[in-house]
Scaffold this motif. Structure first.
Motif, PDB file in Angstrom:
ATOM      1  N   GLU A 136       0.835  -1.209   0.000  1.00 21.63           N
ATOM      2  CA  GLU A 136       0.000   0.000   0.000  1.00 21.63           C
ATOM      3  C   GLU A 136       0.869   1.258   0.000  1.00 21.63           C
ATOM      4  OE1 GLU A 136      -4.076  -1.523   2.250  1.00 21.63           O
ATOM      5  OE2 GLU A 136      -2.471  -0.637   3.444  1.00 21.63           O
ATOM      6  N   ARG A 137       1.966   1.201   0.729  1.00 22.42           N
ATOM      7  CA  ARG A 137       2.879   2.351   0.774  1.00 22.42           C
ATOM      8  C   ARG A 137       3.416   2.672  -0.619  1.00 22.42           C
ATOM      9  NH1 ARG A 137       5.230   6.081   0.393  1.00 22.42           N
ATOM     10  NH2 ARG A 137       6.688   7.189   1.746  1.00 22.42           N
ATOM     11  N   ASN A 138       3.446   1.654  -1.475  1.00 27.34           N
ATOM     12  CA  ASN A 138       3.929   1.837  -2.838  1.00 27.34           C
ATOM     13  C   ASN A 138       2.798   2.002  -3.846  1.00 27.34           C
ATOM     14  OD1 ASN A 138       7.054   1.555  -3.126  1.00 27.34           O
ATOM     15  ND2 ASN A 138       6.440   0.141  -1.487  1.00 27.34           N
ATOM     16  N   GLY A 139       1.618   2.355  -3.336  1.00 34.91           N
ATOM     17  CA  GLY A 139       0.529   2.758  -4.217  1.00 34.91           C
ATOM     18  C   GLY A 139      -0.394   1.662  -4.698  1.00 34.91           C
ATOM     19  N   TYR A 140      -0.422   0.512  -4.022  1.00 36.57           N
ATOM     20  CA  TYR A 140      -1.252  -0.602  -4.474  1.00 36.57           C
ATOM     21  C   TYR A 140      -2.414  -0.868  -3.533  1.00 36.57           C
ATOM     22  CZ  TYR A 140       2.058  -1.870  -8.095  1.00 36.57           C
ATOM     23  OH  TYR A 140       2.840  -1.854  -9.228  1.00 36.57           O
ATOM     24  N   ASP A 141      -3.584  -1.074  -4.121  1.00 36.20           N
ATOM     25  CA  ASP A 141      -4.701  -1.671  -3.396  1.00 36.20           C
ATOM     26  C   ASP A 141      -4.448  -3.171  -3.378  1.00 36.20           C
ATOM     27  OD1 ASP A 141      -6.145   0.587  -2.826  1.00 36.20           O
ATOM     28  OD2 ASP A 141      -7.337   0.495  -4.650  1.00 36.20           O
ATOM     29  N   VAL A 142      -4.493  -3.762  -2.217  1.00 38.88           N
ATOM     30  CA  VAL A 142      -4.151  -5.176  -2.075  1.00 38.88           C
ATOM     31  C   VAL A 142      -5.406  -6.013  -1.911  1.00 38.88           C
ATOM     32  CG1 VAL A 142      -2.791  -6.861  -0.797  1.00 38.88           C
ATOM     33  CG2 VAL A 142      -1.954  -4.511  -1.027  1.00 38.88           C
ATOM     34  N   ILE A 143      -5.561  -6.983  -2.791  1.00 42.99           N
ATOM     35  CA  ILE A 143      -6.719  -7.871  -2.801  1.00 42.99           C
ATOM     36  C   ILE A 143      -6.297  -9.210  -2.205  1.00 42.99           C
ATOM     37  CG2 ILE A 143      -8.448  -9.001  -4.256  1.00 42.99           C
ATOM     38  CD1 ILE A 143      -7.546  -6.727  -6.365  1.00 42.99           C
ATOM     39  N   VAL A 144      -7.030  -9.676  -1.198  1.00 43.03           N
ATOM     40  CA  VAL A 144      -6.705 -10.946  -0.536  1.00 43.03           C
ATOM     41  C   VAL A 144      -7.923 -11.865  -0.615  1.00 43.03           C
ATOM     42  CG1 VAL A 144      -5.743 -12.018   1.536  1.00 43.03           C
ATOM     43  CG2 VAL A 144      -5.286  -9.602   1.078  1.00 43.03           C
ATOM     44  N   PRO A 145      -8.042 -12.637  -1.695  1.00 39.70           N
ATOM     45  CA  PRO A 145      -9.177 -13.558  -1.822  1.00 39.70           C
ATOM     46  C   PRO A 145      -9.129 -14.676  -0.773  1.00 39.70           C
ATOM     47  CG  PRO A 145      -8.146 -13.151  -3.954  1.00 39.70           C
ATOM     48  CD  PRO A 145      -7.212 -12.625  -2.905  1.00 39.70           C
ATOM     49  N   GLU A 146     -10.179 -15.455  -0.706  1.00 42.91           N
ATOM     50  CA  GLU A 146     -10.281 -16.572   0.244  1.00 42.91           C
ATOM     51  C   GLU A 146      -9.522 -17.769  -0.330  1.00 42.91           C
ATOM     52  OE1 GLU A 146     -10.994 -18.199   3.670  1.00 42.91           O
ATOM     53  OE2 GLU A 146     -12.116 -16.367   3.310  1.00 42.91           O
ATOM     54  N   PHE A 147      -8.209 -17.627  -0.409  1.00 42.94           N
ATOM     55  CA  PHE A 147      -7.390 -18.676  -1.006  1.00 42.94           C
ATOM     56  C   PHE A 147      -7.358 -19.934  -0.159  1.00 42.94           C
ATOM     57  CE2 PHE A 147      -4.976 -15.164  -3.247  1.00 42.94           C
ATOM     58  CZ  PHE A 147      -5.369 -15.557  -4.514  1.00 42.94           C
ATOM     59  N   HIS A 148      -7.139 -21.061  -0.832  1.00 43.69           N
ATOM     60  CA  HIS A 148      -6.861 -22.316  -0.156  1.00 43.69           C
ATOM     61  C   HIS A 148      -5.351 -22.483  -0.062  1.00 43.69           C
ATOM     62  CE1 HIS A 148     -11.102 -23.463  -0.589  1.00 43.69           C
ATOM     63  NE2 HIS A 148     -11.005 -22.953  -1.813  1.00 43.69           N
ATOM     64  N   CYS A 149      -4.909 -23.540   0.613  1.00 41.76           N
ATOM     65  CA  CYS A 149      -3.483 -23.875   0.658  1.00 41.76           C
ATOM     66  C   CYS A 149      -2.949 -23.969  -0.764  1.00 41.76           C
ATOM     67  CB  CYS A 149      -3.316 -25.204   1.390  1.00 41.76           C
ATOM     68  SG  CYS A 149      -1.636 -25.862   1.382  1.00 41.76           S
ATOM     69  N   CYS A 150      -1.676 -23.633  -0.963  1.00 46.02           N
ATOM     70  CA  CYS A 150      -1.100 -23.677  -2.309  1.00 46.02           C
ATOM     71  C   CYS A 150      -1.003 -25.101  -2.851  1.00 46.02           C
ATOM     72  CB  CYS A 150       0.282 -23.030  -2.314  1.00 46.02           C
ATOM     73  SG  CYS A 150       1.539 -23.948  -1.380  1.00 46.02           S
ATOM     74  N   GLY A 151      -0.982 -26.097  -1.967  1.00 41.92           N
ATOM     75  CA  GLY A 151      -0.922 -27.492  -2.396  1.00 41.92           C
ATOM     76  C   GLY A 151       0.412 -28.169  -2.135  1.00 41.92           C
ATOM     77  N   VAL A 152       1.456 -27.410  -1.766  1.00 42.49           N
ATOM     78  CA  VAL A 152       2.777 -28.003  -1.536  1.00 42.49           C
ATOM     79  C   VAL A 152       2.759 -29.049  -0.420  1.00 42.49           C
ATOM     80  CG1 VAL A 152       5.126 -27.508  -0.733  1.00 42.49           C
ATOM     81  CG2 VAL A 152       4.095 -26.107  -2.520  1.00 42.49           C
ATOM     82  N   PRO A 153       2.107 -28.789   0.742  1.00 43.97           N
ATOM     83  CA  PRO A 153       2.080 -29.831   1.783  1.00 43.97           C
ATOM     84  C   PRO A 153       1.388 -31.112   1.318  1.00 43.97           C
ATOM     85  CG  PRO A 153       1.478 -27.702   2.708  1.00 43.97           C
ATOM     86  CD  PRO A 153       1.483 -27.532   1.221  1.00 43.97           C
ATOM     87  N   LEU A 154       0.331 -30.969   0.534  1.00 39.12           N
ATOM     88  CA  LEU A 154      -0.361 -32.152   0.014  1.00 39.12           C
ATOM     89  C   LEU A 154       0.541 -32.938  -0.921  1.00 39.12           C
ATOM     90  CD1 LEU A 154      -3.867 -30.581  -0.679  1.00 39.12           C
ATOM     91  CD2 LEU A 154      -3.456 -32.533   0.821  1.00 39.12           C
ATOM     92  N   GLN A 155       1.228 -32.245  -1.802  1.00 44.59           N
ATOM     93  CA  GLN A 155       2.128 -32.915  -2.747  1.00 44.59           C
ATOM     94  C   GLN A 155       3.258 -33.611  -2.005  1.00 44.59           C
ATOM     95  OE1 GLN A 155       5.031 -30.652  -5.083  1.00 44.59           O
ATOM     96  NE2 GLN A 155       4.152 -31.546  -6.935  1.00 44.59           N
ATOM     97  N   ALA A 156       3.853 -32.924  -1.039  1.00 47.33           N
ATOM     98  CA  ALA A 156       4.977 -33.499  -0.298  1.00 47.33           C
ATOM     99  C   ALA A 156       4.577 -34.738   0.483  1.00 47.33           C
ATOM    100  CB  ALA A 156       5.564 -32.449   0.648  1.00 47.33           C
ATOM    101  N   ASN A 157       3.299 -34.820   0.840  1.00 46.55           N
ATOM    102  CA  ASN A 157       2.823 -35.961   1.619  1.00 46.55           C
ATOM    103  C   ASN A 157       2.016 -36.957   0.787  1.00 46.55           C
ATOM    104  OD1 ASN A 157       3.535 -35.554   4.650  1.00 46.55           O
ATOM    105  ND2 ASN A 157       2.926 -33.525   3.939  1.00 46.55           N
ATOM    106  N   GLY A 158       2.128 -36.832  -0.534  1.00 44.48           N
ATOM    107  CA  GLY A 158       1.615 -37.868  -1.416  1.00 44.48           C
ATOM    108  C   GLY A 158       0.153 -37.808  -1.798  1.00 44.48           C
ATOM    109  N   HIS A 159      -0.494 -36.638  -1.653  1.00 44.18           N
ATOM    110  CA  HIS A 159      -1.918 -36.537  -1.985  1.00 44.18           C
ATOM    111  C   HIS A 159      -2.084 -35.724  -3.276  1.00 44.18           C
ATOM    112  CE1 HIS A 159      -3.159 -38.458   1.748  1.00 44.18           C
ATOM    113  NE2 HIS A 159      -2.164 -37.798   2.302  1.00 44.18           N
ATOM    114  N   PHE A 160      -1.772 -36.376  -4.379  1.00 46.26           N
ATOM    115  CA  PHE A 160      -1.657 -35.687  -5.661  1.00 46.26           C
ATOM    116  C   PHE A 160      -3.012 -35.307  -6.262  1.00 46.26           C
ATOM    117  CE2 PHE A 160       2.057 -38.356  -5.014  1.00 46.26           C
ATOM    118  CZ  PHE A 160       3.072 -37.435  -5.166  1.00 46.26           C
ATOM    119  N   ARG A 161      -4.013 -36.130  -6.094  1.00 39.93           N
ATOM    120  CA  ARG A 161      -5.333 -35.803  -6.639  1.00 39.93           C
ATOM    121  C   ARG A 161      -5.884 -34.560  -5.952  1.00 39.93           C
ATOM    122  NH1 ARG A 161      -9.939 -40.171  -5.708  1.00 39.93           N
ATOM    123  NH2 ARG A 161      -9.614 -39.391  -3.593  1.00 39.93           N
TER     124      ARG A 161
END
Length: 423
Positions: free
Chosen positions: A204-229
């Protein structure tokens, strides 16, 4: 090029130099792990011919990507290992996992669910997780190491369709506002929300409106623990949340290096709308701020900050191939001195170091870094450790005892910005 042809072309690029194995942090401390060349390209040749290989070794890959960083031919070794893990699951192989470990991996893979539960009553959650008997029971029932440095839960970072700054000079002069989407990741969202708020303030200090949607986990923990689907489902959901912003060419900013790597490398492989945009529109926070600096758009009225810092580059930052933009940016601040330690992997690698059978191994991997940090603090070479990765912060503090935080707090101080109740 079809998928099978692409696999073969990538495989044939391996020149068997073994550079990947020589730099693998796991192979360096665990002689029974054959190394990424062996379980990656070498075993892949056999797997493509229909031969079965020992799938148990696949679980020793920590997904740090050091092998891919090191490979002079650009072979996607980790991709091969992950495909082999998924194939082993499809054919009914347990990869040497016990039932306890399968349940444990199911739990650790769902960082988002754990975060939602842990932040209902974070003080109580932390109190319970701090009881030695509880940690012992977790180790015996789930295989989560009782000594592992589980991060504390904090009040979660709230989502917002649009967050406007209350005191932006640019807005007062009538300059049009710009937009950025912020992908905070699970660690920021559930374990370090104040850092997320700091990221938003700096943007914001650099002039941006910041949008924070209701994101889910990026998926890295699932992949690392073998839950690919489940990973593919998570990617689909997150791309749907970002699609309109991606279409409008709004940049997506990450402050977690693992989330950033996933958005840049894994999400573009999806066939869902937005996949073709996400890779080129995703930026590490400091990569983005440095680009603003290069274009002359960064607010650089920094005040002096007299501070010596030790910096650790996370493995998943190195894998992005963008160098260390945080170091370059912090060196613009008067009075700041940054020492890039280049101490290797911290050993935690997401959930790898939380596992009972991996805890000692993770600590051995991180020992060179911990020793370097302790030396730097003792000799007053630096006062504070900084690193972008939340997991690295937790592990470095656990292994060395040194205060470790996200670099954004140095930028906050240089801007004279403040957040109440900073931990």
């Amino acid at each position: 090029m079809g998928l099978e042809q692409d696999k073969a072309a990538n495989l044939d690029a391996c020149i068997k130099c073994s550079a990947c194995t020589s730099q693998c942090p796991v192979a360096a401390v665990y002689p029974f792990f054959p190394g990424p060349k062996n379980v990656g390209p070498d075993a892949e040749r056999l797997r493509l011919e229909g031969f079965e290989t020992d799938a148990g070794y696949l679980n020793y890959c920590s997904n740090c990507k050091t092998c891919e960083i090191t490979c002079p031919s650009g072979v996607k070794i980790t991709d091969m290992i992950m495909r082999a893990r998924e194939k082993a699951q499809e054919t009914g192989h347990s990869n040497g996992k016990t039932h306890q470990h399968q349940v444990r991996d199911l739990v650790l893979g769902r960082a988002e669910y754990l975060g939602k539960l842990g932040t209902i009553l974070p003080v109580l959650t932390n109190l319970v997780l701090g009881i030695p008997l509880v940690r012992t029971l977790m180790e015996r029932t789930l295989g989560i190491g009782r000594q592992a440095p589980l991060p504390a839960y904090k009040p979660r970072l709230k989502n917002s369709a649009s967050r406007r700054s209350r005191s932006i000079e640019l807005e007062e002069h009538g300059t049009p506002r710009k937009q950025a989407v912020y992908f905070p990741g699970c660690f920021i969202k559930y374990n370090d929300s104040l850092t997320g708020k700091a990221v938003i303030k700096v943007l914001e200090r650099n002039g941006y409106d910041v949008i924070v949607p209701e994101f889910h986990c990026c998926g890295v923990p699932l992949q690392a623990n073998g839950h690919f689907r489940e990973v593919r489902d998570i990617i689909r959901k997150n791309l749907a949340l970002m699609y309109s912003y991606l279409q409008a060419d709004v940049p997506v900013i990450t402050s977690c290096t693992s989330c950033g790597l996933a958005l840049k490398e894994e999400y573009p492989k999806s066939e869902h709308p937005g996949a073709k945009h996400i890779g080129r529109q995703t930026y590490d926070l400091f990569e983005f701020l440095w680009k603003l600096h290069e274009r002359g758009e960064l607010a650089e009225n920094f005040r002096e900050v007299s501070l010596s810092l030790g910096y650790h580059a996370p493995c998943h930052l190195k894998a992005q191939g963008i160098g260390t933009p945080a170091v370059r940016l912090l060196r613009l601040i008067p009075g700041v001195r940054v020492n890039d330690l280049d101490g290797g992997c911290c050993g935690l690698s997401g959930s790898f170091g939380f596992k009972q059978e991996r805890y000692d191994l993770a600590m051995q991997i991180g020992n060179p870094l911990f020793s370097r940090v302790r030396q730097g603090v003792t000799e007053r070479e630096f006062e504070v450790m900084i690193t972008e990765c939340g997991g690295c912060q937790v592990q470095i503090q656990h292994g060395s005892g040194a205060k470790t935080e996200h670099p954004i707090w140095i930028i906050m101080e240089a801007y004279g910005l403040d957040l109440k109740h900073k931990n």
